[in-house]
Design a protein around this motif. Structure first.
Motif, PDB file in Angstrom:
ATOM      1  N   ARG A 119       0.840  -1.206   0.000  1.00 31.31           N
ATOM      2  CA  ARG A 119       0.000   0.000   0.000  1.00 31.31           C
ATOM      3  C   ARG A 119       0.870   1.249   0.000  1.00 31.31           C
ATOM      4  O   ARG A 119       0.666   2.171  -0.773  1.00 31.31           O
ATOM      5  CB  ARG A 119      -0.872   0.054   1.254  1.00 31.31           C
ATOM      6  N   SER A 136      -3.759  -1.124  -4.037  1.00 27.20           N
ATOM      7  CA  SER A 136      -4.734  -0.291  -3.344  1.00 27.20           C
ATOM      8  C   SER A 136      -5.013  -0.845  -1.947  1.00 27.20           C
ATOM      9  O   SER A 136      -4.773  -2.027  -1.668  1.00 27.20           O
ATOM     10  CB  SER A 136      -6.039  -0.239  -4.135  1.00 27.20           C
ATOM     11  N   ALA A 187       0.821  11.434  -3.840  1.00 26.14           N
ATOM     12  CA  ALA A 187      -0.128  10.789  -4.753  1.00 26.14           C
ATOM     13  C   ALA A 187       0.598  10.088  -5.895  1.00 26.14           C
ATOM     14  O   ALA A 187       0.210   8.986  -6.319  1.00 26.14           O
ATOM     15  CB  ALA A 187      -1.107  11.820  -5.295  1.00 26.14           C
ATOM     16  N   ARG A 246       2.491   6.838  -4.514  1.00 30.63           N
ATOM     17  CA  ARG A 246       1.571   5.744  -4.174  1.00 30.63           C
ATOM     18  C   ARG A 246       0.575   5.414  -5.287  1.00 30.63           C
ATOM     19  O   ARG A 246      -0.243   4.523  -5.147  1.00 30.63           O
ATOM     20  CB  ARG A 246       0.804   6.074  -2.886  1.00 30.63           C
ATOM     21  N   LEU A 250      -2.040   7.058  -6.465  1.00 32.33           N
ATOM     22  CA  LEU A 250      -3.419   7.257  -6.015  1.00 32.33           C
ATOM     23  C   LEU A 250      -4.148   8.114  -7.037  1.00 32.33           C
ATOM     24  O   LEU A 250      -3.885   9.306  -7.175  1.00 32.33           O
ATOM     25  CB  LEU A 250      -3.413   7.943  -4.641  1.00 32.33           C
ATOM     26  N   GLU A 306      -6.314  11.164  -5.584  1.00 36.03           N
ATOM     27  CA  GLU A 306      -5.468  12.222  -5.040  1.00 36.03           C
ATOM     28  C   GLU A 306      -4.641  12.898  -6.131  1.00 36.03           C
ATOM     29  O   GLU A 306      -4.348  14.094  -6.046  1.00 36.03           O
ATOM     30  CB  GLU A 306      -4.567  11.658  -3.941  1.00 36.03           C
TER      31      GLU A 306
END
Length: 414
Positions: free
Chosen positions: A145, A151, A304, A307, A309, A312
């Protein structure tokens, strides 16, 4: 001396386990050199300069005679020593893959965590009854993660399955108990069960730096600062050059309210490793607290990106565009986006949106979000959010009454 050989024909490999070396040293004090001062936290120890000179020189001499490299207690990577549970698969090929996976796990990068998962899956497929590989797989999914390859729903689900598999084989496996304690707090919000799992994990393996580290992180988030710092310092003593532990010690300072000191330490750690997602995430919050909107947007975007994301990243792009036009429009833009996500069910937990609303000086949105959280019977960890809100709204009775209803019970054990 507790040195083990991986089974197999011909020229084998040997390894040494940290916990067995500690026990051996305790039983044979004449082999231990004078105690050394711990290295400063910013400087990773060199393999050539160990804290225990006498026994390590002997171990390295033995390794040199055998022509091997120990992957257990003395595999250095970014100043970290991977924790290798006792025992190895009986198959020598699987034993080698398992040790490689533990070293991959210790390197803490997206590529190395992905490699660790692949190798540990090979081990669990080849030796389904080897509990430590299942537990290590749970740890790796949890770290996936943070390092951008998975995710939260997928990572936590797979970590749960792997930890459960380990405990079916060995109900006292400390790494599996730790993983479940992490999952119970961060995914299910079950504080009592999380503490039960961590207590059992520490009882089974009291010298596990990773267990003390994760428990300290959770206690700080819950607002149990004294107990959390005790666990983090214990983890640091066990792994004095671990960058992730240093990051969370800096974060603990922020959570308690020492914002400037936390900023200095996190900026130094970011310079040391710009791709460490937690440092970028924590810095974004520190900059938001200080009203540094440009710094907040930059770190938010970096976190963001690291990771991966998607949501984000979209926020970061919108805020970057708004920042170029009008810095005062950045936070109201993010508040509206988050409230839309809450209304659609895409976002469920409300501490972070509430902090953004407060940073935007939007009392109406703050009251609305606090009221929604109370109506949902939410109990917040996020002690840093509660501290920030309390400082900003002290004297505002309606806001303070709602905040009081969201405070969590202590997890610290007397």
């Amino acid at each position: 001396m507790p040195v083990h050989r991986i089974p197999g024909k011909g020229r084998g490999s040997v390894f040494a386990l940290t916990e067995e070396l500690d026990a051996w040293l305790a039983e044979n004090p004449e082999n231990e050199a004078e105690p050394q001062e711990p290295a400063p936290p910013a400087a990773a120890p060199s393999p050539a300069s160990p804290a225990r000179k006498g026994p390590l020189r002997l171990i390295l001499s033995l390794a040199a005679m055998l022509g091997v490299i120990s992957l257990g207690a003395f595999a250095f990577s970014q100043g970290r020593t991977p924790e290798v549970p006792s025992g190895l698969p009986q198959d020598p090929a699987l034993a080698s893959i398992y040790l490689e996976a533990r070293s991959d796990w210790a390197r803490r990068s997206e590529a190395s965590i992905t490699a660790a998962i692949a190798k540990l899956t090979q081990v669990t497929d080849g030796d389904p009854g080897f509990a430590p590989a299942h537990a290590a797989l749970a740890d790796s999914y949890i770290l996936a993660r943070e390092f951008g390859s998975m995710s939260d729903p997928v990572a936590f689900g797979r970590a749960q399955q792997a930890a459960d598999a380990a405990l079916r084989i060995n109900p006292e496996d400390p790494d599996a108990l730790r993983a479940l304690g992490f999952i119970e707090y961060w995914w299910r919000g079950n504080r009592q069960e999380s503490m039960r799992r961590f207590t059992a994990a520490i009882a089974a393996a009291p010298q596990s730096a990773q267990t003390h580290f994760w428990l300290g992180n959770i206690l700080i988030d819950n607002g149990d600062f004294a107990a959390g710092l005790k666990e983090l310092e214990r983890a640091r003593l066990l792994e004095p050059a671990s960058v992730p532990i240093l990051v969370d010690l800096a974060w603990a300072q922020y959570a308690k309210g020492d914002v400037d000191a936390a900023q200095r330490k996190l900026e130094a750690l970011r310079q040391r490793d710009p791709e460490l997602a937690t440092a970028r995430d924590y810095l974004s919050i520190v900059y938001l607290d200080q009203g540094n909107i440009a710094g907040f947007v930059e770190e938010y975007a970096a976190h963001a990106r690291i990771r991966k994301l998607e949501r984000e990243t979209a926020h970061a792009e919108a805020m970057t565009a708004a920042l170029a036009q009008d810095p005062d429009a950045v936070l109201p833009l993010l508040v509206r986006a988050m409230e839309a996500e809450i209304a659609s069910g895409e976002r469920s937990f409300l501490p972070w949106p509430t902090m953004i609303a407060t940073a935007a000086d939007d009392r109406e949105a703050t009251l609305r979000l606090l009221g929604k959280a109370v109506a949902r019977n939410e109990t917040w960890g996020s002690a840093w959010v509660i501290r920030y809100l309390t400082q900003r709204w002290r004297g505002d009775r309606p806001v303070m009454d709602l905040i009081g209803k969201l405070r969590p019970p202590s997890m610290a054990q007397n």
